[in-house]
Design a protein around this motif. Structure first.
Motif, PDB file in Angstrom:
ATOM      1  N   GLN A   1       1.014  -1.033  -0.041  1.00  0.00           N
ATOM      2  CA  GLN A   1      -0.102  -0.079  -0.064  1.00  0.00           C
ATOM      3  C   GLN A   1       0.950   0.986   0.025  1.00  0.00           C
ATOM      4  O   GLN A   1       1.988   1.167   0.320  1.00  0.00           O
ATOM      5  N   GLN A   3       0.785   5.115   1.460  1.00  0.00           N
ATOM      6  CA  GLN A   3       0.428   6.057   2.326  1.00  0.00           C
ATOM      7  C   GLN A   3      -0.070   7.312   1.692  1.00  0.00           C
ATOM      8  O   GLN A   3       0.785   7.909   1.096  1.00  0.00           O
ATOM      9  N   TYR A  31      -0.157   5.127 -11.007  1.00  0.00           N
ATOM     10  CA  TYR A  31      -1.518   4.554 -10.518  1.00  0.00           C
ATOM     11  C   TYR A  31      -2.618   5.575 -10.992  1.00  0.00           C
ATOM     12  O   TYR A  31      -2.359   6.830 -11.546  1.00  0.00           O
ATOM     13  N   GLU A  96      -6.375   5.394  -3.903  1.00  0.00           N
ATOM     14  CA  GLU A  96      -5.686   4.661  -4.840  1.00  0.00           C
ATOM     15  C   GLU A  96      -6.341   3.227  -4.822  1.00  0.00           C
ATOM     16  O   GLU A  96      -6.116   2.581  -3.984  1.00  0.00           O
ATOM     17  N   THR A  99      -4.471  -0.693  -5.022  1.00  0.00           N
ATOM     18  CA  THR A  99      -3.906  -1.050  -3.692  1.00  0.00           C
ATOM     19  C   THR A  99      -4.723  -0.756  -2.458  1.00  0.00           C
ATOM     20  O   THR A  99      -4.365  -1.117  -1.365  1.00  0.00           O
ATOM     21  N   ASP A 100      -5.977  -0.330  -2.655  1.00  0.00           N
ATOM     22  CA  ASP A 100      -6.832   0.067  -1.774  1.00  0.00           C
ATOM     23  C   ASP A 100      -6.136   0.937  -0.684  1.00  0.00           C
ATOM     24  O   ASP A 100      -6.427   0.294   0.394  1.00  0.00           O
ATOM     25  N   SER A 101      -5.701   1.954  -0.986  1.00  0.00           N
ATOM     26  CA  SER A 101      -4.785   2.886  -0.231  1.00  0.00           C
ATOM     27  C   SER A 101      -5.866   4.159  -0.048  1.00  0.00           C
ATOM     28  O   SER A 101      -6.339   4.730  -0.935  1.00  0.00           O
TER      29      SER A 101
END
Length: 112
Positions: A1, A3, A31, A96, A99-101
């Protein structure tokens, strides 16, 4: 992930402007970066997105008023918000999806 940290929210009068920033801990070059928002009592909704090649997409409700952009060198995504309306009041999140961030969110309140 990766940050993500949002900033730039606040209280603004109708018709005013704000610029939100989303700083990433790593490269955002590859991304699809997005801004979402969650109004009080409602579900989270997509506001705008920008792809790795700079293609942008906007919700109908913000088209022509908001602009998403990115600075790859600074690993930062921006959301310029103009002509703000009370219905733009929400917590705004940078995300994003690959990455499920997600960031922690920043409050935007449009009120006189």
């Amino acid at each position: 992930q990766v940050q993500l940290v949002e900033s730039g929210g606040g209280l603004v009068q109708p018709g005013g402007s704000l610029r939100l920033s989303c700083a990433a801990s790593g490269s955002i070059s590859w991304y699809i970066m997005s801004w979402y928002r969650q109004p009080p009592g409602k579900q989270r909704e997509l506001v705008a997105a920008i792809t790795s090649v700079g293609t942008t997409n906007y919700a109908d409700s913000v088209q022509g008023r908001f602009t998403i952009s990115r600075d790859v060198a600074k690993n930062t995504v921006y959301l310029q918000m103009n002509s703000l309306k009370p219905e733009d009041t929400a917590v705004y999140y940078c995300g994003e999806l690959t990455t499920d961030s997600w960031g922690q969110g920043t409050q935007v309140t449009v009120s006189s």
